[in-house]
Design a protein around this motif. Structure first.
Motif, PDB file in Angstrom:
ATOM      1  N   ARG A   1      -1.628  -4.402   8.024  1.00 30.84           N
ATOM      2  CA  ARG A   1      -0.398  -5.040   8.493  1.00 30.84           C
ATOM      3  C   ARG A   1       0.053  -6.174   7.561  1.00 30.84           C
ATOM      4  N   ILE A   2      -0.890  -6.925   7.006  1.00 27.25           N
ATOM      5  CA  ILE A   2      -0.536  -8.046   6.131  1.00 27.25           C
ATOM      6  C   ILE A   2       0.209  -7.544   4.904  1.00 27.25           C
ATOM      7  N   GLU A   3      -0.307  -6.450   4.288  1.00 27.00           N
ATOM      8  CA  GLU A   3       0.342  -5.893   3.109  1.00 27.00           C
ATOM      9  C   GLU A   3       1.702  -5.285   3.455  1.00 27.00           C
ATOM     10  N   SER A   4       1.803  -4.626   4.619  1.00 26.88           N
ATOM     11  CA  SER A   4       3.055  -3.966   4.999  1.00 26.88           C
ATOM     12  C   SER A   4       4.179  -4.961   5.244  1.00 26.88           C
TER      13      SER A   4
ATOM     14  N   ASN B   1       5.823  -4.098  -0.526  1.00 23.23           N
ATOM     15  CA  ASN B   1       6.757  -3.060  -0.093  1.00 23.23           C
ATOM     16  C   ASN B   1       7.353  -2.367  -1.310  1.00 23.23           C
ATOM     17  N   LYS B   2       7.732  -3.153  -2.314  1.00 21.41           N
ATOM     18  CA  LYS B   2       8.287  -2.590  -3.542  1.00 21.41           C
ATOM     19  C   LYS B   2       7.249  -1.768  -4.284  1.00 21.41           C
ATOM     20  N   SER B   3       6.020  -2.266  -4.310  1.00 17.53           N
ATOM     21  CA  SER B   3       4.928  -1.545  -4.968  1.00 17.53           C
ATOM     22  C   SER B   3       4.675  -0.206  -4.282  1.00 17.53           C
ATOM     23  N   PHE B   4       4.744  -0.223  -2.941  1.00 19.02           N
ATOM     24  CA  PHE B   4       4.565   1.005  -2.154  1.00 19.02           C
ATOM     25  C   PHE B   4       5.619   2.042  -2.541  1.00 19.02           C
ATOM     26  N   GLN B   5       6.868   1.618  -2.628  1.00 15.02           N
ATOM     27  CA  GLN B   5       7.955   2.531  -2.961  1.00 15.02           C
ATOM     28  C   GLN B   5       7.808   3.075  -4.376  1.00 15.02           C
ATOM     29  N   ASN B   6       7.354   2.235  -5.305  1.00 21.46           N
ATOM     30  CA  ASN B   6       7.143   2.695  -6.681  1.00 21.46           C
ATOM     31  C   ASN B   6       6.041   3.749  -6.747  1.00 21.46           C
ATOM     32  N   GLU B   7       4.975   3.533  -5.960  1.00 16.83           N
ATOM     33  CA  GLU B   7       3.882   4.511  -5.921  1.00 16.83           C
ATOM     34  C   GLU B   7       4.373   5.851  -5.394  1.00 16.83           C
TER      35      GLU B   7
ATOM     36  N   PHE C   1       5.284  10.455   3.169  1.00 17.13           N
ATOM     37  CA  PHE C   1       5.024   9.041   3.419  1.00 17.13           C
ATOM     38  C   PHE C   1       5.882   8.565   4.584  1.00 17.13           C
ATOM     39  N   CYS C   2       5.532   7.401   5.104  1.00 16.80           N
ATOM     40  CA  CYS C   2       6.307   6.774   6.164  1.00 16.80           C
ATOM     41  C   CYS C   2       6.484   5.301   5.818  1.00 16.80           C
ATOM     42  N   LEU C   3       7.730   4.865   5.781  1.00 12.91           N
ATOM     43  CA  LEU C   3       8.056   3.464   5.512  1.00 12.91           C
ATOM     44  C   LEU C   3       8.835   2.944   6.715  1.00 12.91           C
ATOM     45  N   HIS C   4       8.145   2.220   7.584  1.00 18.95           N
ATOM     46  CA  HIS C   4       8.719   1.791   8.859  1.00 18.95           C
ATOM     47  C   HIS C   4       8.257   0.369   9.151  1.00 18.95           C
ATOM     48  N   ASN C   5       9.003  -0.337  10.003  1.00 22.66           N
ATOM     49  CA  ASN C   5       8.613  -1.716  10.304  1.00 22.66           C
ATOM     50  C   ASN C   5       7.308  -1.790  11.098  1.00 22.66           C
ATOM     51  N   ARG C   6       6.904  -0.676  11.717  1.00 19.10           N
ATOM     52  CA  ARG C   6       5.634  -0.649  12.454  1.00 19.10           C
ATOM     53  C   ARG C   6       4.507  -0.037  11.643  1.00 19.10           C
ATOM     54  N   TYR C   7       4.829   0.992  10.851  1.00 17.51           N
ATOM     55  CA  TYR C   7       3.802   1.709  10.114  1.00 17.51           C
ATOM     56  C   TYR C   7       4.244   1.926   8.667  1.00 17.51           C
TER      57      TYR C   7
END
Length: 267
Positions: free
Chosen positions: A180-183, A189-195, A213-219
């Protein structure tokens, strides 16, 4: 006179042969589209309910958020590009018959307000390289892990935990769920999208395949190909597993990693 006629006929035959070769090559490169399959694609788009305003436009390749190849077959559907200008009503993802698009490579339905389950037919799209179903009410993954219950966790790292999930279709995948801390960190968040962008373009036998993948405010999680024998780190830290890795096997692993890194840097 007869020689002239013979030479003219030979010239005509040569031109005919050249024309036949050209036609053969042209249609091998640009095959005729199957009108029945194209009509099936058009009808599938209409039945989804998202393109009702285009019923009088016969060529679906000119519809918003639809791209086709030179044969007129749909290769890309990116409805999220219409948001927030067009917000469709909440509906089932099954309304879109994905089997009607055998050449589909790109499917972006992020934030479309979809509900229900993810149709198993998506797995039959052999040319699909990008799939984004984020920010919808599609709960197959979450249900498969009972909302990420600890009993499905098979490993924990610095940035997230990995879960084993069996989908309703029987397919087993690995879920890397971010802590949760990283999300909640904008930079991560930007690093996640680049990956995600990088992995969706990569196809290499020594690099684990990204299914979605799932990019959501909860998960925030990545869906990977499931590796039956866990990670190399686990094997090397287990006396029994490490004993099975002789020097020949370890050299092959190093070579595979080197090939994969070269492939990434060359991409």
């Amino acid at each position: 006179m007869s020689n002239q006629i013979t030479m003219r006929r030979r010239s005509e035959c040569s031109l005919l042969v050249i024309a036949l070769i050209f036609v053969t090559c042209y249609f091998s490169l640009f095959p005729l589209s199957n009108s029945s399959s194209l009509d099936e694609e058009r009808q599938a788009l209409l039945k989804s309910g998202w393109w009702n305003d285009y019923r009088n436009v016969s060529n679906h390749c000119y519809w918003a958020s639809v791209l086709c190849d030179e044969a007129g077959s749909v290769t890309s559907i990116g409805l999220s590009s219409l948001l927030p200008f067009t917000i469709p009503p909440m509906q089932e993802l099954q309304n879109l018959n994905v089997t009607a698009f055998p050449n589909l490579q790109f499917l972006d339905l992020n934030g479309m307000g979809l509900r229900g389950s993810i149709p198993a037919e998506i797995g039959t799209l052999t040319k699909l390289t990008y799939l984004d179903l984020s920010d919808n009410s599609l709960q197959d993954i979450i249900k498969a892990t009972e909302d990420f219950d600890i009993k499905y966790c098979i490993g924990t790292g610095a940035y997230g935990s990995v879960y084993r999930a069996q989908l309703p279709t029987g397919k087993i995948v690995a879920l890397k769920k971010l802590h949760r801390i990283e999300s909640q960190n904008p930079s991560f968040n930007k690093s996640f999208q680049n990956e995600v962008k990088m992995l969706t373009k990569i196809r290499h036998r020594n690099i684990v395949k990204l299914h979605g993948f799932c990019l959501h405010n909860r998960y925030m999680f990545l869906i990977y190909q499931y590796m039956e024998r866990s990670s190399l780190f686990y094997m090397l830290n287990d006396d029994v597993e490490a004993g099975e890795l002789n020097w020949s096997a370890r050299v092959n692993i190093i070579k595979g990693m080197a090939y994969a890194l070269c492939y990434i840097h060359a991409s």
